[in-house]
Design a protein around this motif. Structure first.
Motif, PDB file in Angstrom:
ATOM      1  N   ASP A 286      29.953 -19.234  -1.152  1.00 45.48           N
ATOM      2  CA  ASP A 286      28.969 -19.959  -1.948  1.00 45.48           C
ATOM      3  C   ASP A 286      27.593 -19.720  -1.329  1.00 45.48           C
ATOM      4  N   PRO A 287      26.620 -19.244  -2.132  1.00 48.74           N
ATOM      5  CA  PRO A 287      25.299 -18.954  -1.561  1.00 48.74           C
ATOM      6  C   PRO A 287      24.691 -20.163  -0.846  1.00 48.74           C
ATOM      7  N   GLN A 288      25.098 -21.356  -1.270  1.00 45.89           N
ATOM      8  CA  GLN A 288      24.576 -22.552  -0.591  1.00 45.89           C
ATOM      9  C   GLN A 288      25.634 -23.199   0.318  1.00 45.89           C
ATOM     10  N   GLY A 289      26.588 -22.380   0.726  1.00 45.21           N
ATOM     11  CA  GLY A 289      27.740 -22.918   1.455  1.00 45.21           C
ATOM     12  C   GLY A 289      27.389 -23.662   2.721  1.00 45.21           C
ATOM     13  N   ARG A 290      26.456 -23.105   3.487  1.00 46.08           N
ATOM     14  CA  ARG A 290      26.147 -23.772   4.757  1.00 46.08           C
ATOM     15  C   ARG A 290      25.363 -25.061   4.548  1.00 46.08           C
ATOM     16  N   GLU A 291      24.461 -25.050   3.546  1.00 48.01           N
ATOM     17  CA  GLU A 291      23.730 -26.297   3.257  1.00 48.01           C
ATOM     18  C   GLU A 291      24.718 -27.388   2.847  1.00 48.01           C
TER      19      GLU A 291
END
Ligand code: 5AD
Ligand code: SF4
Ligand code: FES
Length: 365
Positions: A286-291
């Motif tokens: 997910d491109p926002q996985g770490r957030e």
């Protein structure tokens, strides 16, 4: 009748059954888990996220884990080892940019030359930063003597993922030989603890043959072992590995991601003051996985400091991000991402595991 999620979340201690219910709940219900995890993070570890500059020192590995792209048996990658100058340059970058901590990671090697090279680098990094840069090692299973030499040379923390806490599942994911033994790995974790490292472990989520029952056991393993740090993320299949043949049996990527996010959130609720990493594998799906991981409990992140020329040869799994981004770009990128998650960066702070500190304070009394 199964209890509802709210009732379970009100408990101080989750049973295995509770964990299975939490891990299996629908998306709408998981919101409650995520909310409590976010509140727990805020209350016990605060809004700060700590940087650990990641140095992928070498992709030589003597092991053959069936899931990993840099296993000894894969001849697709050019094998490399960073020079001392490159490692020291990365350490200086971290120090000057007030990262406060670095992680040195590589494939597993137990030869004398490797052990002394790491020892020498630790001493040099300690000197160049006046002892102000804390060092985490992630160099696999080693003898007690080696672990002792490295802590004496300046390391503080060690990451050794158990990978899966069930010994039987472990044998399905590793060759069945004396180099890949679950009980040796567990022993290594105990040795690290005994010697005085801050100990981190972790698992992969969504592996072939893995069940929700296994994941509940993994969470219980972290609690029983009383770990200081956890790094876990989704399993991502790699074409050049034996496990790739099971790719059609895996959970879809988005479900593996949701499950990983839930694991992070539930662990934050269970172990309030440990350090939990927002792992790169989360971002691979997910491109926002770490957030998203930070928003539900993660408080550590590892900006990549490996020279770009080596990165395409350190692919433990496919589609790993940051292959072309220099250290500076990853740093700026993460600054934005952390702000988007509503957190701040603990520049210049070690961000040691509070759990480790609390346990050791308790000992003195
Ligand atoms: N998918 C996700 N994580 C992986 N690792 C190794 N191979 C994979 C993969 N295919 C993880 C292992 C190891 C860490 C360094 O990378 O958990 O401990
Ligand atoms: Fe080597 Fe670690 Fe990959 Fe196993 S997971 S093959 S020990 S680098
Ligand atoms: Fe490397 Fe975003 S963290 S580019």
């Amino acid at each position: 009748m199964t209890e509802n999620i709210k009732e379970i979340l009100n408990k101080d201690f989750f049973s295995k059954e509770d964990l299975i219910t939490l891990l299996s709940c629908e998306d709408g219900e998981s919101r409650k888990i995520f909310e409590l995890a976010a509140a727990t993070k805020k209350k016990y570890v605060g809004k700060k996220v700590y940087f650990r500059g990641l140095i992928e020192y070498s992709n030589y590995c003597s092991k053959n884990c069936l899931y990993c792209g840099i296993r000894a048996g894969n001849s697709r990658y050019v094998r490399y080892q960073m020079t001392d100058e490159e490692v020291l340059e990365a350490a200086i970058y971290a120090y000057q940019n007030r990262f406060a901590s670095i992680v040195i990671q590589s494939g597993e090697r137990n030869d004398k030359k490797f052990i002394s090279e790491i020892e020498r680098l630790l001493i040099e990094i300690h000197q160049l930063s006046d002892g102000k840069l804390h060092i985490t090692l992630s160099l696999g299973e080693q003898s007690e003597d080696t672990y002792r030499r490295w802590i004496a040379a300046g390391a503080q923390r060690y990451l050794l993922r158990i990978e899966v806490s069930d010994p039987e599942l472990y044998t399905k994911l590793h060759p069945n030989d004396r180099h890949h033994n679950y009980y040796d790995r567990l022993e290594a974790l105990k040795t690290l603890r005994k010697i005085g490292y801050q100990v981190g472990t972790g698992v992969m989520i969504g592996l072939p043959f893995q069940t929700i029952d296994n994941l509940a056991d993994d969470l219980i393993f972290f609690r029983d072992f009383d770990v200081d740090m956890v790094g876990m993320g989704p399993y991502i299949e790699h074409e050049d590995t034996p496990l790739f043949q099971y790719k059609d049996t895996l959970l879809p990527l988005n479900e593996r991601f949701r499950l990983s996010l839930k694991m992070v959130a539930i662990l934050r609720i269970m172990m309030k003051d440990i350090n939990i990493a927002a792992t790169t594998a989360m971002q691979t799906i997910d491109p926002q996985g770490r957030e998203k991981a930070m928003m539900v409990g993660a408080n550590v992140i590892m900006p990549n400091l490996t020279p770009v020329k080596y990165r395409q040869n350190y692919l433990l799994y496919e589609n790993k991000p940051c292959l072309d981004e220099e250290a500076e770009e990853c740093k700026s990128c993460l600054e934005v991402r952390i702000a988007m998650a509503g957190d701040e960066i603990g520049y210049g702070e070690w961000g040691d595991s509070r759990h480790f500190e609390n346990r050791n304070e308790g000992k003195g009394e």
